[in-house]
Design an enzyme around this catalytic site. Structure first.
Site, PDB file in Angstrom:
ATOM      1  N   GLN A  25       0.867  -1.163   0.000  1.00  0.00           N
ATOM      2  CA  GLN A  25       0.000   0.000   0.000  1.00  0.00           C
ATOM      3  C   GLN A  25       0.914   1.227   0.000  1.00  0.00           C
ATOM      4  O   GLN A  25       1.986   1.208   0.593  1.00  0.00           O
ATOM      5  CB  GLN A  25      -0.907   0.029   1.230  1.00  0.00           C
ATOM      6  CG  GLN A  25      -1.979  -1.067   1.229  1.00  0.00           C
ATOM      7  CD  GLN A  25      -3.202  -0.676   0.411  1.00  0.00           C
ATOM      8  OE1 GLN A  25      -3.093  -0.284  -0.742  1.00  0.00           O
ATOM      9  NE2 GLN A  25      -4.364  -0.791   1.007  1.00  0.00           N
ATOM     10  N   SER A  26       0.483   2.297  -0.662  1.00  0.00           N
ATOM     11  CA  SER A  26       1.374   3.435  -0.878  1.00  0.00           C
ATOM     12  C   SER A  26       1.668   4.244   0.372  1.00  0.00           C
ATOM     13  O   SER A  26       2.759   4.808   0.513  1.00  0.00           O
ATOM     14  CB  SER A  26       0.790   4.363  -1.960  1.00  0.00           C
ATOM     15  OG  SER A  26       0.673   3.680  -3.180  1.00  0.00           O
TER      16      SER A  26
END
Length: 229
Positions: A25-26
């Site tokens: 996930q960023s």
């Protein structure tokens, strides 16, 4: 993709190697709030099992949570993945979508090249691909290009919103120590008197000596306690 066609790409040699599931996930905010995406990524393990891999052969790499896919910097998990593929340990690489693996075309095509050389398959939510096959590699390349372009568009959209707020005078920026926003979004002194006292002492010392560190014996109070420099 048709299940029969997908299964036809998986050989005994692929199944003798491990399946590597890459999860990312960023931002930490996405990790905490966007849990559905994380669950969908972990759920890809069932796809590998359906294709013939044993549960014990599935290696999950999820150490890059909260890391941007714009580059490999700080992404130890992705670098480990590339190394494992390069050493021929991976029969398949699984990722929910291209953007989970990389949003940089250089990194993406490097992974494709290594997968093609080692005969490693790639699986995303849409289907199963063989990077050694021209058509599959062309499609994966297009997906990588679109992912990189999407990152550019997202950044441009966010920057446009910031500039628009700034033009209206509504952009809220972090303030230096000693200043806060009140309920009307006006910049005012911190209501904590100990913080005000410390800032005033700093300014007075600098005005008198030309250095914030010149008065080594000075004392001021923070949180009710005397503090010496």
């Amino acid at each position: 993709m048709d299940a029969t066609a997908a299964a036809g790409k998986v050989t005994r040699e692929h199944l003798q190697r491990d399946a590597y599931l890459y999860i990312r996930q960023s931002t930490l905010k996405q990790v905490i709030n966007n849990t559905e995406s994380t669950q969908r990524q972990y759920a890809l393990r069932s796809r590998a099992i359906a294709l013939g891999w044993d549960h014990s052969q599935i290696i999950v790499i999820d150490t890059d949570q909260g890391q941007s896919g714009a580059s490999t910097e700080g992404r130890d998990g992705f670098q480990r993945l590339v190394a494992e593929v390069g050493m021929g340990h991976a029969g398949i690489v699984l990722g929910l979508e291209v953007s989970r693996l990389a949003r940089n075309n250089t990194d993406w095509h490097r992974l494709l090249e290594i997968c093609a050389l080692t005969g490693t398959l790639i699986l995303d939510e849409d289907g199963l691909y063989d990077p050694g096959n021209f058509n599959d590699r062309l499609l994966l390349g297009l997906k990588g290009t679109m992912s990189e372009a999407e990152l550019h568009l997202l950044k441009a959209r966010l920057r446009g919103g910031v500039l628009s707020k700034a033009r209206r005078g509504e952009l809220v920026q972090p303030l230096p120590v000693g200043l806060v926003y009140d309920h009307a979004e006006r910049v005012v002194l911190d209501p904590d008197t100990s913080v005000q006292q410390a800032i005033r002492h700093l300014l007075v010392t600098f005005a008198a000596t030309g250095s914030a560190y010149a008065d080594s014996g000075a004392q001021f109070r923070v949180g009710g306690q005397a503090v010496s420099r």
